[in-house]
Write a protein that holds these residues in place. Structure first.
Motif, PDB file in Angstrom:
ATOM      1  N   ASN A 191      11.584   2.164   0.179  1.00  0.00           N
ATOM      2  CA  ASN A 191      11.270   3.056  -0.940  1.00  0.00           C
ATOM      3  C   ASN A 191       9.819   3.531  -0.914  1.00  0.00           C
ATOM      4  N   HIS A 192       9.189   3.476   0.238  1.00  0.00           N
ATOM      5  CA  HIS A 192       7.802   3.938   0.435  1.00  0.00           C
ATOM      6  C   HIS A 192       6.772   3.114  -0.328  1.00  0.00           C
ATOM      7  N   ILE A 193       7.126   1.886  -0.668  1.00  0.00           N
ATOM      8  CA  ILE A 193       6.164   1.007  -1.345  1.00  0.00           C
ATOM      9  C   ILE A 193       5.042   0.641  -0.384  1.00  0.00           C
ATOM     10  N   GLY A 194       5.351   0.439   0.882  1.00  0.00           N
ATOM     11  CA  GLY A 194       4.319   0.128   1.868  1.00  0.00           C
ATOM     12  C   GLY A 194       3.296   1.241   1.985  1.00  0.00           C
ATOM     13  N   THR A 195       3.762   2.470   2.021  1.00  0.00           N
ATOM     14  CA  THR A 195       2.856   3.622   2.094  1.00  0.00           C
ATOM     15  C   THR A 195       1.956   3.667   0.869  1.00  0.00           C
ATOM     16  N   GLN A 196       2.541   3.521  -0.304  1.00  0.00           N
ATOM     17  CA  GLN A 196       1.754   3.538  -1.540  1.00  0.00           C
ATOM     18  C   GLN A 196       0.767   2.368  -1.576  1.00  0.00           C
ATOM     19  N   THR A 197       1.166   1.252  -1.002  1.00  0.00           N
ATOM     20  CA  THR A 197       0.293   0.079  -0.989  1.00  0.00           C
ATOM     21  C   THR A 197      -0.927   0.315  -0.102  1.00  0.00           C
ATOM     22  N   ILE A 198      -0.733   0.860   1.074  1.00  0.00           N
ATOM     23  CA  ILE A 198      -1.877   1.149   1.944  1.00  0.00           C
ATOM     24  C   ILE A 198      -2.797   2.164   1.276  1.00  0.00           C
ATOM     25  N   GLN A 199      -2.231   3.157   0.626  1.00  0.00           N
ATOM     26  CA  GLN A 199      -3.053   4.148  -0.068  1.00  0.00           C
ATOM     27  C   GLN A 199      -3.834   3.497  -1.214  1.00  0.00           C
ATOM     28  N   PHE A 200      -3.210   2.592  -1.946  1.00  0.00           N
ATOM     29  CA  PHE A 200      -3.912   1.857  -2.999  1.00  0.00           C
ATOM     30  C   PHE A 200      -5.037   1.015  -2.409  1.00  0.00           C
ATOM     31  N   LEU A 201      -4.743   0.290  -1.350  1.00  0.00           N
ATOM     32  CA  LEU A 201      -5.759  -0.577  -0.752  1.00  0.00           C
ATOM     33  C   LEU A 201      -6.984   0.218  -0.297  1.00  0.00           C
ATOM     34  N   ALA A 202      -6.756   1.417   0.194  1.00  0.00           N
ATOM     35  CA  ALA A 202      -7.878   2.264   0.618  1.00  0.00           C
ATOM     36  C   ALA A 202      -8.805   2.566  -0.556  1.00  0.00           C
ATOM     37  N   THR A 203      -8.262   2.641  -1.760  1.00  0.00           N
ATOM     38  CA  THR A 203      -9.096   2.922  -2.938  1.00  0.00           C
ATOM     39  C   THR A 203      -9.888   1.698  -3.380  1.00  0.00           C
TER      40      THR A 203
END
Length: 165
Positions: free
Chosen positions: A96-108
């Motif tokens: 469900n693209h949670i991994g993608t959203q997680t990497i984007q969050f971590l970058a912030t």
């Protein structure tokens, strides 16, 4: 799916461990061969820090659907701006693209922690994780061929990394 990130609390540890234990059976995600217990992870959890190396839970409608963390990379002072990342998603919500959203969050989260680089250790045979990180701009910085053996299969450990300036 609308996910949120919040610092993990001690009462989240059983769910964190349960999600981690789900991937052991896949035999290409973690080098642990048998399930771990909550007590096995208590020291790890206690050593996390909201300031520099936090553990976050990932929630959807107040249900924990995954977790992620930063940890020190190699523990020497010259590596203080680099963190190792871990991301684990509950098997019921993968894809469900949670991994993608997680990497984007971590970058912030990097700048406030004085971090510039993220390193991920991923078995090369773990195609979903390799694909996830590469789609987010991570490159293979190293390869340790056949360093792990699980059920007679030799696995290669890829060292993936990305600079965030």
């Amino acid at each position: 799916m609308s996910i949120h990130f919040k610092f993990a609390e001690k009462n989240d540890l059983p769910k964190i461990v349960a999600i981690y234990n789900q991937v052991i059976k896949l035999k290409n995600v973690t080098a642990d061969l048998t399930p771990i217990s909550v007590s096995d992870r208590e020291t790890w959890f206690a050593n996390s820090s909201h300031d520099k190396y936090p553990i976050w839970i990932i929630t959807d409608d107040d249900k924990i659907v995954g977790w992620c963390s930063f940890e020190p990379f190699y523990g020497r002072a010259a590596y203080q701006h680099t963190a190792e990342v871990s991301i684990y998603i509950d098997e019921a919500t993968r894809g469900n693209h949670i991994g993608t959203q997680t990497i984007q969050f971590l970058a912030t989260q990097l700048k406030q922690r004085h971090l510039q680089n993220i390193v991920a250790y991923v078995f090369k045979q773990n195609i979903p994780s390799m694909t996830l990180f590469k789609k987010q701009g991570f490159e293979q910085w190293g390869l340790l061929p056949q360093v792990a053996e699980i059920d007679g299969n030799h696995l290669d450990l890829a060292i993936l990394g990305k600079h965030f300036d």
